[in-house]
Design an enzyme around this catalytic site. Structure first.
Site, mmCIF file in Angstrom:
data_model
loop_
_atom_site.group_PDB
_atom_site.id
_atom_site.type_symbol
_atom_site.label_atom_id
_atom_site.label_comp_id
_atom_site.label_asym_id
_atom_site.label_seq_id
_atom_site.Cartn_x
_atom_site.Cartn_y
_atom_site.Cartn_z
ATOM 1 N N CYS A 1 10.022 -21.193 11.501
ATOM 2 C CA CYS A 1 9.712 -20.114 10.561
ATOM 3 C C CYS A 1 9.042 -20.668 9.289
ATOM 4 C CB CYS A 1 10.951 -19.290 10.270
ATOM 5 S SG CYS A 1 10.578 -17.694 9.478
ATOM 6 N N HIS B 1 12.486 -17.472 15.564
ATOM 7 C CA HIS B 1 13.759 -18.148 15.340
ATOM 8 C C HIS B 1 14.428 -18.446 16.676
ATOM 9 C CE1 HIS B 1 14.203 -17.769 10.941
ATOM 10 N NE2 HIS B 1 13.459 -16.684 11.089
ATOM 11 N N GLU C 1 17.117 -20.026 17.205
ATOM 12 C CA GLU C 1 18.575 -19.906 17.071
ATOM 13 C C GLU C 1 19.043 -18.449 17.132
ATOM 14 O OE1 GLU C 1 17.107 -19.243 12.916
ATOM 15 O OE2 GLU C 1 16.485 -20.454 14.637
#
EC number: 4.3.2.10
Length: 216
Positions: free
Chosen positions: A83, A194, A196
């Protein structure tokens, strides 16, 4: 023992990134969130996450003396930007009236614009681009192993990277326009989405990074 340094410059979802890495890491791997130069540069792999505004991000990086540390890590070992950690690798961002960035990669970070619309339907699109969207892999790379073409990943951003060299792009996504969703060069890989927050596909990408030797 293998080690992963997650660069801490006071901005970013460091806990969720580190927990996802720990979840996917082979036994004996140490994941450490740190802003200590020696810990970053001695790690086997480095992750550079980030959220927020480019100007604030760069101010925090400078205040912690991490500019050259990030550049050195990005030049010498498997390195993953996420990001904002992708965007500030470029030379300049349009955010905050214009922000000089790290210049690791040639190119700029552009604003989607106030009047972004779907080119097919004409529907106005909201900024930031937030939610799940397809990622089209534009070149083979070890970090795409086990991830199907057009898999959806989770995005949150109002700016996108525009590399000066089209060969840097490793994936693209459409949101009013087609933009670069991942870049790759030598030992460096960086993504706008992202991992995660991207469920199994994101975890697979992190697992691929943890197994990657830094070559294409």
């Amino acid at each position: 023992m293998s080690s992963v340094a997650v660069i801490d410059y006071g901005m970013g979802n460091l806990r969720s990134v580190s927990k996802a890495l720990e979840h996917m890491a082979p036994a004996g791997t140490r994941v450490r969130v740190t802003d200590v130069e020696q810990e970053i540069l001695s790690a086997d792999r480095v992750v550079f996450p980030g959220v927020g505004a480019a100007r604030d991000c760069m101010e925090e990086i400078r205040s912690r003396g991490l500019e050259d540390v990030v550049r050195e890590a990005a030049a010498g070992k498997p390195f993953l930007g996420i990001c904002m950690g992708m965007q500030v690798l470029l030379e300049h961002s349009e955010e905050n009236g214009g922000t000089p960035c790290l210049g690791v990669l040639p190119g700029a970070v552009r604003y989607f614009g106030e009047r972004l619309s779907d080119p097919r339907s004409g529907e106005r699109l909201k900024i930031p681009h937030m939610g799940w969207n397809q990622v089209r892999q534009t070149r083979p790379h070890p970090l795409w192993n086990g991830i199907a073409q057009d898999t959806r990943f989770y995005f949150v951003h109002s700016y996108y990277v525009d590399p000066a060299d089209a060969a840097l792009s490793a994936a693209s996504t459409e949101y009013g326009l087609r933009f670069t969703a991942a870049v790759a060069r030598d030992n460096l890989f960086a993504v706008q989405f992202h991992p995660e927050k991207s469920q199994q596909a994101g975890l697979q990408l992190l697992a691929n990074f943890l197994a990657w030797d830094g070559t294409d």
